[in-house]
Write a protein that holds these residues in place. Structure first.
Motif, short mmCIF file in Angstrom:
data_model
loop_
_atom_site.label_atom_id
_atom_site.label_comp_id
_atom_site.label_asym_id
_atom_site.label_seq_id
_atom_site.Cartn_x
_atom_site.Cartn_y
_atom_site.Cartn_z
N ALA A 138 0.84 -1.20 0.00
CA ALA A 138 0.00 0.00 0.00
C ALA A 138 0.87 1.24 0.00
O ALA A 138 2.04 1.22 0.43
N HIS A 139 0.29 2.33 -0.47
CA HIS A 139 0.97 3.63 -0.43
C HIS A 139 0.88 4.19 0.99
O HIS A 139 -0.18 4.09 1.63
N PRO A 140 1.96 4.79 1.50
CA PRO A 140 1.93 5.27 2.89
C PRO A 140 0.85 6.32 3.15
O PRO A 140 0.38 6.45 4.29
N ALA A 141 0.42 7.03 2.11
CA ALA A 141 -0.59 8.09 2.34
C ALA A 141 -1.92 7.52 2.83
O ALA A 141 -2.74 8.24 3.38
N LYS A 142 -2.12 6.21 2.67
CA LYS A 142 -3.36 5.61 3.18
C LYS A 142 -3.33 5.47 4.71
O LYS A 142 -4.35 5.23 5.32
N PHE A 143 -2.12 5.58 5.27
CA PHE A 143 -1.96 5.32 6.72
C PHE A 143 -1.13 6.44 7.36
O PHE A 143 -0.08 6.20 7.96
N ALA A 144 -1.66 7.65 7.22
CA ALA A 144 -0.89 8.83 7.62
C ALA A 144 -0.56 8.83 9.12
O ALA A 144 0.53 9.27 9.50
N ASP A 145 -1.47 8.33 9.96
CA ASP A 145 -1.22 8.39 11.41
C ASP A 145 0.01 7.56 11.79
O ASP A 145 0.87 8.01 12.55
N ALA A 146 0.08 6.35 11.25
CA ALA A 146 1.23 5.48 11.58
C ALA A 146 2.53 6.12 11.07
O ALA A 146 3.55 6.10 11.77
N VAL A 147 2.46 6.71 9.90
CA VAL A 147 3.68 7.32 9.34
C VAL A 147 4.10 8.52 10.19
O VAL A 147 5.29 8.70 10.50
N ARG A 148 3.10 9.32 10.63
CA ARG A 148 3.43 10.48 11.46
C ARG A 148 4.10 10.04 12.76
O ARG A 148 5.08 10.64 13.21
#
Ligand SMILES: Cc1ncc(COP(=O)(O)O)c(C=O)c1O
Ligand SMILES: N[C@@H](CCOP(=O)(O)O)C(=O)O
Length: 462
Positions: free
Chosen positions: A410-420
């Protein structure tokens, strides 16, 4: 090529009938009656091809009831919607190869199969003069990919069950902002496992299935698995070209066991996969099975990789069919035992066979965040949390004797909270997500009850 059920009561189906049947009418899953094998020369030649041509070559070995020109046309149209010219490019970062499967319309690997399946359904329904009501369950990504695969298509309605409040905000918006009249989103008060079990129960009611012409978009549908086999060959070809390798590892973030099962099929076909690395989050029934032979169901836990918050992995039944030496009665008995007892036991010889194909690791929340952070610090590349689970397992388990490809699902933009949480900022948004919060939405909340879903479908069916 003919198709049969893992439980043995459905046999001799053509590819087209297998696609339309979805779940086998005996409750099992459909598989080809034999798996075509390739010589090393064939594998080498496939590795040189561009993606659509490679897809055609792989599909042709399993599909003999669609004229070649039509199959080619379906494939070509399906991959034109991808934003990368290579469809599924491979990049080398920090000692591993990343197979980017997120360049389709909904930014997850599901698009690779569901763009094709949407076009295939349209083609088959036109040929047969029929209509279809698709019923599917999602933990977040299958739903939007299936919706984008069939939105606006004639003679198809689609009903997608997602677990209420348990998908990421972007995943939810990608589904609920599609307001075409043929799209119905249902937020189920329960888990993905509840949704998947409702779907299987509805398909198991053969009178209901036939009355409403149910169609399956989950990896229940063999066409889903088949389309996912292709990118294993593609990645091997690209990495072999760069390194001259003779064997390869694949690390696969795993939930419903569909993606890694496609890799298992590729291995059985002759792709020289040293081991498939099965990476799970804390919902780790499958990694416990590979490591300790412990296949016992637990409670679904919420994690940073919500699409893998799954306990009962549908495609495990397909793998059991091979582990049990293609004995459908044993599979049927095991599925019944698992339904009653929530666990299965395996003999030492079976566990040894599992070890010849798979390695496995459970990756927890802290490790997921650390992997995204460390990988970003080393390379500037942002992993999504599912991919990070696979990268962590790859680094822990792959030996140095063969390169390792990590499936970026998946693209990271789908899971912004985890990436932040990991890198202190949100990932860049691809153009397709711009302004998604401002679009109109449509979704109904529903209890996790098969009858409630059947009633809703009956009221809104074609
Ligand atoms: C982003 C992502 N990664 C990994 C998986 C796991 O794949 P599978 O369910 O085929 O094991 C899923 C869900 O299917 C997913 O959506
Ligand atoms: N992670 C999946 C779960 C459903 O899996 P499928 O491959 O059987 O469709 C999702 O995103 O919905």
């Amino acid at each position: 090529m003919r198709y049969h059920s893992t439980r043995g009561k459905v046999r001799g189906l053509s590819f087209k009938d297998a696609v339309m049947m979805g779940l086998a009418d005996d409750g099992g899953l459909l598989l080809p009656e034999s798996i075509p094998t390739l010589t090393p020369g064939d594998v080498e030649a496939l590795g040189q091809l561009a993606y659509p041509e490679l897809a055609f070559q792989v599909f042709s070995r399993f599909v003999d009831d669609i004229p070649a020109a039509n199959l080619k046309n379906l494939i070509e149209r399906s991959y034109q919607s991808f934003t990368h010219p290579e469809v599924t490019p491979v990049v080398h970062q920090d000692g591993v190869y990343i197979l980017e499967l997120f360049h389709g319309p909904t930014l997850a690997f599901k698009d690779v199969a569901l763009q094709f399946l949407g076009n295939l359904f349209e083609y088959l329904l036109k040929e047969r003069g029929e209509k279809m009501n698709i019923l599917g369950a999602t933990s977040g990504d299958t739903g939007s990919a299936a919706i984008y695969g069939v939105r606006g298509k004639q003679n198809i309605n689609i009903f997608i069950l997602h677990p209420h409040g348990r998908v990421s905000p972007i995943q939810e918006l990608q589904m609920t902002t599609v307001t075409d009249p043929n799209v119905f989103n249902l937020a189920v008060r329960g888990t993905f496992d509840d949704g998947q079990s409702i779907v299987k129960e509805a398909f198991g009611d053969l009178e209901f299935k036939s009355r409403y012409s149910l169609g399956a978009v989950n990896s229940i549908n063999w066409a889903r698995v088949l389309a996912q086999v292709v990118y294993y060959f593609y990645a091997y070809g690209r990495v072999r070209r760069e390194t001259g390798c003779r064997e390869i590892y694949f690390s696969v973030p795993t939930g419903n066991f569909g993606d890694i099962f496609a890799g298992y099929i590729a291995k059985r076909m002759g792709l020289p996969i040293r081991r498939l690395i099965l990476a799970t989050n804390e919902n780790n029934i499958l990694s416990r099975f590979v490591r300790d032979g412990d296949y016992s169901v637990g409670q679904v836990t919420e994690t940073l990789s919500p699409s893998m918050d799954i306990q009962v992995a549908s495609n495990f039944e397909r793998y059991l069919f091979y582990l049990y030496q293609q004995n459908p009665d044993r599979v049927a008995q095991a599925m019944e035992d698992f339904r009653k007892q929530g666990r299965l036991e395996f003999a030492d010889a079976e566990r040894a066979r599992v070890g010849e194909d798979f390695l496995a690791l459970t990756v927890n929340k802290t490790q997921t965040v650390e992997t995204i952070r460390d990988f970003h610090a080393a390379t500037g590349y942002v992993l999504d949390p599912h991919t990070a689970v696979g990268v962590k397992a790859a680094k822990a388990l792959a030996g140095g004797e063969a390169p390792v490809v990590c499936l970026a699902t998946a693209h990271p933009a789908k899971f912004a909270d985890a990436v932040r949480q990991a890198i202190g900022r949100e990932p860049q948004r691809p153009a397709s997500l711009e302004g998604i919060e401002d679009r109109p939405k449509r979704c109904e909340v529903i209890e996790a009850e098969t009858q409630a879903v059947k009633d809703y479908l009956a009221q809104n069916a074609l």
